[in-house]
Design a protein around this motif. Structure first.
Motif, PDB file in Angstrom:
ATOM      1  N   ASP A  34       0.860  -1.191   0.000  1.00  0.00           N
ATOM      2  CA  ASP A  34       0.000   0.000   0.000  1.00  0.00           C
ATOM      3  C   ASP A  34       0.889   1.232   0.000  1.00  0.00           C
ATOM      4  OD1 ASP A  34      -2.663   1.243   2.154  1.00  0.00           O
ATOM      5  OD2 ASP A  34      -2.112   1.696   0.095  1.00  0.00           O
ATOM      6  N   VAL A  35       1.481   1.549  -1.167  1.00  0.00           N
ATOM      7  CA  VAL A  35       2.430   2.652  -1.259  1.00  0.00           C
ATOM      8  C   VAL A  35       1.788   3.928  -1.755  1.00  0.00           C
ATOM      9  CG1 VAL A  35       4.396   1.132  -1.597  1.00  0.00           C
ATOM     10  CG2 VAL A  35       3.110   1.928  -3.568  1.00  0.00           C
ATOM     11  N   MET A  36       0.516   3.869  -2.164  1.00  0.00           N
ATOM     12  CA  MET A  36      -0.109   5.043  -2.752  1.00  0.00           C
ATOM     13  C   MET A  36      -1.317   5.528  -1.950  1.00  0.00           C
ATOM     14  SD  MET A  36       0.007   4.118  -6.807  1.00  0.00           S
ATOM     15  CE  MET A  36       1.540   3.736  -7.658  1.00  0.00           C
ATOM     16  N   GLU A  37      -1.534   4.945  -0.768  1.00  0.00           N
ATOM     17  CA  GLU A  37      -2.757   5.260  -0.042  1.00  0.00           C
ATOM     18  C   GLU A  37      -2.845   6.721   0.374  1.00  0.00           C
ATOM     19  OE1 GLU A  37      -1.053   3.797   4.313  1.00  0.00           O
ATOM     20  OE2 GLU A  37      -2.926   3.023   3.541  1.00  0.00           O
ATOM     21  N   ASP A  38      -1.694   7.390   0.503  1.00  0.00           N
ATOM     22  CA  ASP A  38      -1.695   8.778   0.931  1.00  0.00           C
ATOM     23  C   ASP A  38      -1.596   9.742  -0.237  1.00  0.00           C
ATOM     24  OD1 ASP A  38       0.850   7.996   0.293  1.00  0.00           O
ATOM     25  OD2 ASP A  38       1.822   9.227   1.818  1.00  0.00           O
ATOM     26  N   LYS A  39      -1.719   9.230  -1.477  1.00  0.00           N
ATOM     27  CA  LYS A  39      -1.611  10.083  -2.649  1.00  0.00           C
ATOM     28  C   LYS A  39      -2.986  10.401  -3.220  1.00  0.00           C
ATOM     29  CE  LYS A  39       3.020   8.718  -4.126  1.00  0.00           C
ATOM     30  NZ  LYS A  39       3.850   8.307  -5.277  1.00  0.00           N
ATOM     31  N   THR A  40      -3.109  11.610  -3.757  1.00  0.00           N
ATOM     32  CA  THR A  40      -4.346  12.034  -4.413  1.00  0.00           C
ATOM     33  C   THR A  40      -4.024  12.433  -5.845  1.00  0.00           C
ATOM     34  OG1 THR A  40      -5.386  12.819  -2.371  1.00  0.00           O
ATOM     35  CG2 THR A  40      -6.205  13.745  -4.444  1.00  0.00           C
ATOM     36  N   VAL A  41      -4.799  11.911  -6.775  1.00  0.00           N
ATOM     37  CA  VAL A  41      -4.697  12.293  -8.179  1.00  0.00           C
ATOM     38  C   VAL A  41      -5.998  12.978  -8.573  1.00  0.00           C
ATOM     39  CG1 VAL A  41      -4.584  11.454 -10.558  1.00  0.00           C
ATOM     40  CG2 VAL A  41      -3.055  10.511  -8.829  1.00  0.00           C
ATOM     41  N   VAL A  42      -5.897  14.121  -9.221  1.00  0.00           N
ATOM     42  CA  VAL A  42      -7.071  14.867  -9.655  1.00  0.00           C
ATOM     43  C   VAL A  42      -7.316  14.591 -11.134  1.00  0.00           C
ATOM     44  CG1 VAL A  42      -8.105  17.145  -9.961  1.00  0.00           C
ATOM     45  CG2 VAL A  42      -6.703  16.670  -7.932  1.00  0.00           C
ATOM     46  N   ILE A  43      -8.526  14.116 -11.451  1.00  0.00           N
ATOM     47  CA  ILE A  43      -8.939  13.913 -12.834  1.00  0.00           C
ATOM     48  C   ILE A  43      -9.548  15.214 -13.328  1.00  0.00           C
ATOM     49  CG2 ILE A  43     -10.281  12.503 -14.433  1.00  0.00           C
ATOM     50  CD1 ILE A  43      -8.209  10.913 -12.857  1.00  0.00           C
ATOM     51  N   PHE A  44      -8.933  15.815 -14.328  1.00  0.00           N
ATOM     52  CA  PHE A  44      -9.365  17.105 -14.870  1.00  0.00           C
ATOM     53  C   PHE A  44     -10.039  16.831 -16.212  1.00  0.00           C
ATOM     54  CE2 PHE A  44      -8.909  21.467 -16.339  1.00  0.00           C
ATOM     55  CZ  PHE A  44      -9.005  22.206 -15.177  1.00  0.00           C
ATOM     56  N   ALA A  45     -11.370  16.795 -16.217  1.00  0.00           N
ATOM     57  CA  ALA A  45     -12.118  16.363 -17.399  1.00  0.00           C
ATOM     58  C   ALA A  45     -12.393  17.535 -18.336  1.00  0.00           C
ATOM     59  CB  ALA A  45     -13.430  15.712 -16.976  1.00  0.00           C
ATOM     60  N   VAL A  46     -11.965  17.370 -19.602  1.00  0.00           N
ATOM     61  CA  VAL A  46     -12.168  18.408 -20.610  1.00  0.00           C
ATOM     62  C   VAL A  46     -13.172  17.965 -21.673  1.00  0.00           C
ATOM     63  CG1 VAL A  46     -11.026  19.800 -22.394  1.00  0.00           C
ATOM     64  CG2 VAL A  46      -9.877  19.370 -20.218  1.00  0.00           C
ATOM     65  N   THR A 122      -8.265  14.433 -19.058  1.00  0.00           N
ATOM     66  CA  THR A 122      -8.929  13.673 -20.121  1.00  0.00           C
ATOM     67  C   THR A 122      -9.355  14.655 -21.207  1.00  0.00           C
ATOM     68  OG1 THR A 122     -11.059  13.790 -18.948  1.00  0.00           O
ATOM     69  CG2 THR A 122      -9.685  11.869 -18.549  1.00  0.00           C
ATOM     70  N   HIS A 123      -9.011  14.341 -22.455  1.00  0.00           N
ATOM     71  CA  HIS A 123      -9.056  15.358 -23.507  1.00  0.00           C
ATOM     72  C   HIS A 123      -9.316  14.694 -24.849  1.00  0.00           C
ATOM     73  CE1 HIS A 123      -7.589  18.696 -26.034  1.00  0.00           C
ATOM     74  NE2 HIS A 123      -7.441  19.452 -24.942  1.00  0.00           N
ATOM     75  N   GLY A 124      -9.916  15.411 -25.763  1.00  0.00           N
ATOM     76  CA  GLY A 124     -10.082  14.921 -27.125  1.00  0.00           C
ATOM     77  C   GLY A 124      -8.742  14.807 -27.835  1.00  0.00           C
TER      78      GLY A 124
END
Length: 230
Positions: A34-46, A122-124
């Motif tokens: 569990d090496v990523m439990e403290d990480k946050t990734v933001v999905i920026f939807a375009v 996420t992008h065209g």
């Protein structure tokens, strides 16, 4: 500087040293650390093909929100904490330089948060390489000097309802890249498609339909996503 003694003195010192952490306690039920439990990734939807749905006449139009995109990716929440910003939901040809500038400003502010390890946009695909390049040259001096966090652009060549839809796999791979420590490893701004990682300054769309549509002619990718490895 104090030198170590011999005999009982060594034994006393060794008793004071804490034992190594048992790594088995950090292993999850599925066997992965569990090496990523403290990480946050933001999905920026375009928008773009990755966000398309069929309208009443059967045409694919961008309509899916970032939350809907994430729901289509099994295991995404197991990688890290996911947040979504719904910036727009438009075809790639509708993305303007003004929109690119606003994306750049918002993404830089998001990445200044200490809990955020990276952003996935996420992008065209028709203007994906242009937005990626614009972002790479618009990063402020402050951001470039202080922050080494990935900005990953991705999309899909096939609609969500198509056979062999590539959007979910591209999104999953991109989140893995966004969890990766980018410093001295890959450029800050990259495009992740078909498990390949391309530098924003080199990538080009070379095919209108193939899922391997993005290449870096004469350069090649800067990395790959292979299962759980970047």
């Amino acid at each position: 500087m104090t030198k170590l003694g011999t005999g009982t003195e060594k034994e006393t010192i060794s008793q004071q040293i804490e034992p190594e952490v048992d790594i088995t306690e950090e292993v999850l039920d599925d066997g992965y650390l569990d090496v990523m439990e403290d990480k946050t990734v933001v999905i920026f939807a375009v928008g773009g093909t990755i966000a398309t749905k069929k309208d009443g006449e059967g045409y694919l139009v961008p309509a899916a929100s970032g939350e809907e995109l994430c729901k289509k990716v099994p295991g995404l929440d197991d990688l890290c904490n996911i947040e979504v910003v719904n910036f727009s939901c438009v075809q790639s040809t509708a993305v303007t330089p003004e929109m690119m500038l606003e994306i750049s400003k918002q993404v830089q502010e998001i990445l200044k948060r200490p809990d955020v390890s990276g952003v996935v946009i996420t992008h065209g695909t028709d203007t994906l390489e242009e937005t990626a390049y614009f972002l790479s040259i618009s990063l402020s001096d402050e951001f470039q000097n202080e922050y080494f966090k990935p900005i990953v652009l991705t999309g899909s060549m096939r609609g969500a309802d198509a056979v062999g839809a590539d959007g979910p796999a591209n999104l999953l791979a991109s989140v893995k890249v966004a969890c990766h420590d980018v410093k001295e490893d890959i450029p800050r701004v990259v495009v992740c498609m078909n498990n390949e990682i391309h530098a924003a300054s080199r990538v080009q769309k070379v095919h209108s339909d193939n899922i391997a549509a993005f290449k870096s002619p004469s350069w090649g990718p800067v990395g790959y996503v292979d299962d759980d490895l970047v």
